[in-house]
Design a protein around this motif. Sequence first.
Motif, short mmCIF file in Angstrom:
data_model
loop_
_atom_site.label_atom_id
_atom_site.label_comp_id
_atom_site.label_asym_id
_atom_site.label_seq_id
_atom_site.Cartn_x
_atom_site.Cartn_y
_atom_site.Cartn_z
N THR A 188 0.83 -1.20 0.00
CA THR A 188 0.00 0.00 0.00
C THR A 188 0.86 1.25 0.00
N GLU A 224 2.37 1.61 -3.42
CA GLU A 224 1.40 2.01 -4.42
C GLU A 224 1.12 3.50 -4.35
N LEU A 232 2.48 -1.36 -10.75
CA LEU A 232 1.11 -1.31 -10.26
C LEU A 232 0.35 -2.55 -10.69
N GLN A 233 0.61 -2.98 -11.91
CA GLN A 233 -0.04 -4.20 -12.39
C GLN A 233 0.35 -5.39 -11.55
N HIS A 270 -1.49 -5.34 -8.34
CA HIS A 270 -2.88 -5.71 -8.50
C HIS A 270 -3.05 -7.19 -8.75
N LYS A 271 -2.05 -7.76 -9.41
CA LYS A 271 -2.10 -9.20 -9.66
C LYS A 271 -2.08 -9.96 -8.34
N ARG A 330 -2.92 -8.69 -5.42
CA ARG A 330 -4.08 -8.31 -4.62
C ARG A 330 -5.32 -9.06 -5.05
N TYR A 331 -5.51 -9.21 -6.34
CA TYR A 331 -6.74 -9.83 -6.83
C TYR A 331 -6.53 -11.27 -7.20
N ARG A 385 -11.89 -11.58 -8.25
CA ARG A 385 -12.64 -10.84 -7.23
C ARG A 385 -13.85 -11.61 -6.74
N GLU A 444 -5.18 -1.44 -0.37
CA GLU A 444 -5.90 -2.70 -0.27
C GLU A 444 -6.88 -2.70 0.88
N GLU A 469 -11.32 -3.11 -2.09
CA GLU A 469 -12.15 -4.28 -2.41
C GLU A 469 -13.48 -4.22 -1.70
N SER A 481 -8.10 -9.75 -0.60
CA SER A 481 -6.74 -9.55 -0.10
C SER A 481 -6.51 -10.28 1.21
#
Lengths: 123, 239
Positions: free
Chosen positions: A11, A14, A98-99, A102-103, A105-106, A110, B153, B157, B168
């Motif tokens: 975080t 980011e 960033l990608q 996100h990879k 994170r998700y 989702r 995060e 979400e 997460s």
Amino acid sequence: MEISHSVKERTIAENSLVILLQGIHGYVTTVDLRDESTALGRITNVDAFMNIRLAEVTFTDRQGRVSQLDDLFVTGRNVRYVHIPDKVDIKATVEKQLQLIHKVRYFGGRDKGRKEFPTARHK
Amino acid sequence: MSFLKRFPPPAEGIRQQQPDTEAVLGGRGLGTGTLYIAESRLSWLDKSGLGFSLDYPTISLHAVSRDLNAYPWEHLYVMVNAKFEEEEPKETPMAEGEEEEDSDDDDEPIAEFRFVPSDKSALEAMFSAMCECQALHPDPEDEDSDNDYEGGEYDVEAHEQGQGDIPSFYTYEEGLSHLTAEGQATLERLEGMLAQSVSSQYNMAGVRTEDSLREFEDGMEVDTAPVVAGQFEDAEVDH
């Protein structure tokens, strides 16, 4: 290019330009320190606190004396500048990092399945 | 060498212990002893039990030096942001003195320590241990990055999905396993602080489930207890 395993660090990264530094792992460049010394070496790791680890370093201290260091770790607080190599596309690097975040994170998507704490908890 | 003091070696959190290691401050050898790279601080004690400690926040950088032209022995170099008087006695000889105000140096005081282990092959391990311990002590003065979790995060979400599933969690677990006890306590404390300050619309991923979100809307006090698997087992989860 590895993404930190810490939610907090991801975080932080980011939300700051540290993410750019994390995208140039492997590049050889110069780090100017707060006390006017400089370190030229290969970036092996940058964490969310801008602590920088360099390998194969040519270190010039503030008196101008030059020495070689195999491995150098400088705390974020003591970093003044990190020179970004000319061949680095800054925008693309930031987007790629960033990608990657996100990879992570998700992971798993989702809407797929239950994502609560796994029952087997490792500590 | 009056800053040397007698104290017991660290009892816990030792990442690397290196005996037969000479300590050098600036140009002056302090003798041979044992270097303790512990999570709380870096300590060195000679054979008689005298030594000193360095707090990680005062350490600017550390490095492995094998350049024999610069210094005749391979060593771990540590630059400290503090002044160590080798001659005169100081009020705080425990080497935690951050006398950054008055120094005869240009901008700030610098002390250079060198730790020369008799076992040269240990240098990489010593270096890595120090990197890990340094990472446990992030700079408290860091302006922006610490508390800005908005949009990260923690709430993205849950915000998008309303209540409930927080992908997460997976990474939270993954991240948790990499935290030391101290890091985890810090994380939990921060999460607790943040959770108390967010509105009832928000949910911080990794900290609350939809169960406590309902609690929020009931106006109940947020529980800041650490997240433990099984804690919300009785929660009604919508699949």
